[in-house]
Design a protein around this motif. Structure first.
Motif, mmCIF file in Angstrom:
data_model
loop_
_atom_site.group_PDB
_atom_site.id
_atom_site.type_symbol
_atom_site.label_atom_id
_atom_site.label_comp_id
_atom_site.label_asym_id
_atom_site.label_seq_id
_atom_site.Cartn_x
_atom_site.Cartn_y
_atom_site.Cartn_z
ATOM 1 N N VAL A 79 0.837 -1.208 0.000
ATOM 2 C CA VAL A 79 0.000 0.000 0.000
ATOM 3 C C VAL A 79 0.870 1.254 0.000
ATOM 4 O O VAL A 79 0.609 2.218 -0.728
ATOM 5 N N ALA A 80 1.923 1.246 0.807
ATOM 6 C CA ALA A 80 2.780 2.424 0.919
ATOM 7 C C ALA A 80 3.496 2.734 -0.395
ATOM 8 O O ALA A 80 3.482 3.877 -0.862
ATOM 9 N N VAL A 81 4.110 1.722 -0.996
ATOM 10 C CA VAL A 81 4.902 1.996 -2.207
ATOM 11 C C VAL A 81 4.024 2.255 -3.423
ATOM 12 O O VAL A 81 4.466 2.858 -4.401
ATOM 13 N N GLU A 82 2.790 1.819 -3.375
ATOM 14 C CA GLU A 82 1.883 2.095 -4.495
ATOM 15 C C GLU A 82 1.183 3.445 -4.348
ATOM 16 O O GLU A 82 0.462 3.863 -5.245
ATOM 17 N N ASN A 83 1.449 4.127 -3.230
ATOM 18 C CA ASN A 83 0.761 5.403 -2.985
ATOM 19 C C ASN A 83 1.715 6.476 -2.457
ATOM 20 O O ASN A 83 1.380 7.208 -1.522
ATOM 21 N N GLY A 84 2.882 6.568 -3.048
ATOM 22 C CA GLY A 84 3.765 7.687 -2.750
ATOM 23 C C GLY A 84 5.107 7.349 -2.143
ATOM 24 O O GLY A 84 6.065 8.104 -2.319
ATOM 25 N N ALA A 85 5.221 6.256 -1.409
ATOM 26 C CA ALA A 85 6.513 5.893 -0.817
ATOM 27 C C ALA A 85 7.460 5.440 -1.924
ATOM 28 O O ALA A 85 7.066 4.702 -2.825
ATOM 29 N N THR A 86 8.707 5.875 -1.840
ATOM 30 C CA THR A 86 9.688 5.505 -2.861
ATOM 31 C C THR A 86 10.701 4.482 -2.366
ATOM 32 O O THR A 86 11.487 3.969 -3.158
ATOM 33 N N SER A 87 10.708 4.194 -1.069
ATOM 34 C CA SER A 87 11.611 3.167 -0.552
ATOM 35 C C SER A 87 11.077 2.606 0.756
ATOM 36 O O SER A 87 10.340 3.276 1.477
ATOM 37 N N VAL A 88 11.437 1.369 1.025
ATOM 38 C CA VAL A 88 11.137 0.708 2.303
ATOM 39 C C VAL A 88 12.470 0.484 2.990
ATOM 40 O O VAL A 88 13.298 -0.279 2.517
ATOM 41 N N GLU A 89 12.692 1.161 4.085
ATOM 42 C CA GLU A 89 13.996 1.122 4.742
ATOM 43 C C GLU A 89 14.155 -0.047 5.699
ATOM 44 O O GLU A 89 15.259 -0.531 5.927
ATOM 45 N N GLU A 90 13.055 -0.491 6.303
ATOM 46 C CA GLU A 90 13.161 -1.570 7.288
ATOM 47 C C GLU A 90 11.800 -2.184 7.565
ATOM 48 O O GLU A 90 10.775 -1.501 7.550
ATOM 49 N N VAL A 91 11.814 -3.504 7.791
ATOM 50 C CA VAL A 91 10.652 -4.205 8.334
ATOM 51 C C VAL A 91 11.161 -4.971 9.549
ATOM 52 O O VAL A 91 12.038 -5.821 9.427
#
Length: 259
Positions: free
Chosen positions: A149-161
């Motif tokens: 949801v985040a990357v499909e709506n504005g986020a350009t990177s995922v730094e950590e899970v």
């Protein structure tokens, strides 16, 4: 008569996440005992056995923490600020629509500065900015869906899970880890006493050490969005186990079996 025993301290599991060490429950000696040392006064029959020990417990995580970021580049600070605000707003709204409360989405970092690529490549945008967010989830199995949801709506990177435990769970595990550490110390004291001709006569003092929580973290998860030509985003993560460790130093009174 003086007797000594080699150190029997057990190393504590290194900390991750950030639990504070609880205060000492006593001060057994002026300078603090060395873990595993057997000490005794210069006269009389009263001796002490100081033992360091650790305890650990494991559990499945009950909280997931996702860190995502919105980035933007432009030839002016105002343009960067506008793009960050637009994309961050869109991402927040999408996450809220996915069922998250406002308190579960918090800003972690915001900065705008010069794009150093512009110095070597004048055609590159002059400024760049980043707005990072932390998303806390009580349903750990939703981590993958929230990333999408985040990357499909504005986020350009995922730094950590990262998978960890809630504060209430952490307190319970801390108490259990400390209890196991004390049990281990009791066993070590019995071995130390038996090997040196002493007999344990009760606890003189207890000092607690660090309590650590080691989450199972997914580091360096830099997924690009479709607009960046990325390689896709996983829809699920495995949480594994969370380990909580504790350390104690217990000083026992002892008497010589020959006295």
């Amino acid at each position: 008569m003086r007797r000594t025993l080699a150190a029997v301290a057990v190393a504590l599991l290194a900390a991750t996440a950030g639990c504070s060490a609880p205060a000492d429950t006593s001060n057994p000696t002026a300078n603090g005992p060395s873990s595993g040392d057997v000490t005794q006064p210069s006269s009389g029959t009263q001796r002490t056995i100081a033992v360091g020990a650790s305890g650990q417990v494991q559990t499945a995580p009950d909280r997931a923490v996702v860190r995502v970021a919105v980035t933007a580049r432009a030839d002016s600070v105002e343009a960067v600020r506008g793009r960050l605000a637009e994309n961050a707003s869109r991402m927040r709204e999408a996450l809220r629509a996915a069922g998250l409360a406002a308190g579960q989405i918090t800003s972690a970092r915001y900065d705008i500065g010069r794009n150093y690529e512009h110095e070597d490549r004048p055609s590159a945008p002059e400024f760049e900015g980043r707005h990072a967010f932390v998303v806390a989830l009580n349903e750990t199995d939703r981590a993958g869906d929230i990333v999408v949801v985040a990357v499909e709506n504005g986020a350009t990177s995922v730094e950590e899970v990262r998978f960890t435990v809630a504060p209430d769970t952490r307190r319970d595990l801390r108490e259990r880890a400390l209890s196991r550490a004390v049990e281990n110390a009791r066993g070590k004291a019995a071995v130390a006493a038996n090997g040196t001709g002493l007999e344990v006569r009760g606890v003189r003092g207890v000092r607690t050490g660090d309590v650590s929580v080691q989450p199972l973290a997914r580091e360096d998860v830099a997924f690009a969005t479709g607009g960046d030509g990325g390689g896709g985003v996983p829809t699920s993560f495995e949480g594994g186990k969370v380990t909580v460790g504790a350390q104690v130093t217990v000083v026992y009174n002892a008497t010589s079996t020959g006295d």
